[in-house]
Design a protein around this motif. Structure first.
Motif, mmCIF file in Angstrom:
data_model
loop_
_atom_site.group_PDB
_atom_site.id
_atom_site.type_symbol
_atom_site.label_atom_id
_atom_site.label_comp_id
_atom_site.label_asym_id
_atom_site.label_seq_id
_atom_site.Cartn_x
_atom_site.Cartn_y
_atom_site.Cartn_z
ATOM 1 N N GLU A 13 0.812 -1.222 0.000
ATOM 2 C CA GLU A 13 0.000 0.000 0.000
ATOM 3 C C GLU A 13 0.848 1.277 0.000
ATOM 4 O O GLU A 13 0.330 2.367 -0.200
ATOM 5 C CB GLU A 13 -0.940 -0.010 1.213
ATOM 6 C CG GLU A 13 -2.109 -0.956 0.963
ATOM 7 C CD GLU A 13 -3.019 -1.115 2.167
ATOM 8 O OE1 GLU A 13 -2.784 -0.431 3.191
ATOM 9 O OE2 GLU A 13 -3.939 -1.943 2.060
ATOM 10 N N ASP A 14 2.129 1.096 0.255
ATOM 11 C CA ASP A 14 3.030 2.265 0.254
ATOM 12 C C ASP A 14 3.476 2.482 -1.196
ATOM 13 O O ASP A 14 4.321 1.747 -1.731
ATOM 14 C CB ASP A 14 4.219 1.954 1.181
ATOM 15 C CG ASP A 14 5.199 3.115 1.276
ATOM 16 O OD1 ASP A 14 5.293 3.902 0.307
ATOM 17 O OD2 ASP A 14 5.873 3.232 2.316
ATOM 18 N N ALA A 15 2.919 3.520 -1.840
ATOM 19 C CA ALA A 15 3.130 3.712 -3.278
ATOM 20 C C ALA A 15 4.608 3.948 -3.604
ATOM 21 O O ALA A 15 5.125 3.442 -4.607
ATOM 22 C CB ALA A 15 2.290 4.885 -3.767
ATOM 23 N N LEU A 19 7.046 1.586 -5.879
ATOM 24 C CA LEU A 19 7.750 2.122 -7.053
ATOM 25 C C LEU A 19 9.246 1.783 -6.994
ATOM 26 O O LEU A 19 9.836 1.315 -7.975
ATOM 27 C CB LEU A 19 7.560 3.645 -7.104
ATOM 28 C CG LEU A 19 8.295 4.355 -8.235
ATOM 29 C CD1 LEU A 19 7.503 4.217 -9.526
ATOM 30 C CD2 LEU A 19 8.497 5.829 -7.906
ATOM 31 N N VAL A 20 9.832 2.010 -5.818
ATOM 32 C CA VAL A 20 11.275 1.766 -5.659
ATOM 33 C C VAL A 20 11.566 0.268 -5.815
ATOM 34 O O VAL A 20 12.503 -0.125 -6.521
ATOM 35 C CB VAL A 20 11.772 2.302 -4.290
ATOM 36 C CG1 VAL A 20 13.190 1.855 -4.005
ATOM 37 C CG2 VAL A 20 11.674 3.829 -4.255
#
Ligand code: BEZ
Ligand code: FE
Length: 270
Positions: A13-15, A19-20
């Motif tokens: 849930e941590d966008a 991405l990373v």
């Protein structure tokens, strides 16, 4: 394979983290594909990273040196400062910074008596409009007269390291010794890597500064001695043209002088 690993993080849930992670996986897989990494090479890489971790302790940060010697530290730094804030340019922190160095009064020496060319350092800490910042804190560290950091000596008494506060006009002054060019530590996996690559391990002579003041973005930087033969081939890619300065020598007194101001940008609103 790549798609399968990417899909494994679909519930994250941590966008930003996602991405990373996804980008890292894509680039790692592309690298493995591009070079056709063999099982033996993969295992050597795992062993190299394991040894890098085992070489870290309170005084030695081999992973930091790995990042530095791969140019990653300086690249991250450049990206962070892509938008010009008007602040002085930054440079690598390196593994020899220690928190809370002893505070000295303005004009005092941070160097123990002994070897080395005496150096008077003075300047101002200013905001981007040029006004002096009172009460700014400068942590300073450099090599001693023997060309080593204090923490590289077996019993490491504090030497050539200290904290200075600016006066009401933003001015600061302290004494130390002229720093030397030196080899980064070579007795660990990073040193072995550089040797296998045919790279030298030297940094040009420099003095490190960490400058902070309430309401301003902290600055980690270094001032490099003009004329040093390693300025154009720093082992950790930390040199910036704006950070190279003359250390003027007075032949009569044998003392050198460095005059240098630092500019801090306002801290970004939280
Ligand atoms: C230093 O300047 O102290 C340093 C930076 C990176 C690696 C090793 C040393
Ligand atoms: Fe250094």
């Amino acid at each position: 394979m790549t798609e399968e690993v990417l899909a494994s993080a679909s519930a994250c849930e941590d966008a930003r983290l996602r991405l990373v992670f996804e980008s890292l996986v894509r680039h790692l897989h592309a690298f493995v594909n591009e070079v056709g990494l063999t099982p033996a090479e993969w295992l050597a890489g795992v062993r190299f990273l394991t040894a890098t971790g085992h070489t870290c302790d309170e005084f030695r940060q081999e992973f930091m040196m790995l990042s530095d010697t791969l140019g990653v530290t300086s690249l991250v730094d450049e990206i962070a400062h892509r938008a010009s804030t008007g602040a002085s340019e930054s440079s690598v922190l390196g593994p020899f910074y220690t928190e809370n160095p002893p505070e000295i009064a303005r004009g005092e020496s941070i160097a123990a008596p002994g070897e080395g060319v005496p150096l008077d350092v003075r300047g101002h800490v200013r905001d981007t409009a040029g006004a002096g910042i009172p009460g700014a804190v400068l942590d300073v560290w450099g090599t001693d007269g023997g060309g080593l950091y204090d923490s590289q000596h077996p019993d490491h008494p504090v030497d050539c390291r200290g904290r200075i506060r600016t006066a009401s006009d933003g001015g600061f002054a302290f004494r130390t010794v002229v720093p030397s060019s030196y080899s980064i530590p070579t007795d660990g996996p990073v040193g072995a890597m550089l040797q296998r690559l045919g790279r030298h391990t030297f940094r040009p002579a420099h003095l490190h500064f960490r400058v902070g003041a309430a309401g301003f973005a902290p600055l980690t930087t270094a001032i490099y001695l003009a004329g040093d033969p390693y300025l154009s081939s720093d082992a950790v890619f930390g040199v910036r043209a704006s950070l190279i300065e003359e250390f003027r020598r007075d032949a009569a007194s044998g003392t050198a002088t460095l005059e240098r101001d630092f500019t801090l940008a306002k801290a970004a609103p939280a």
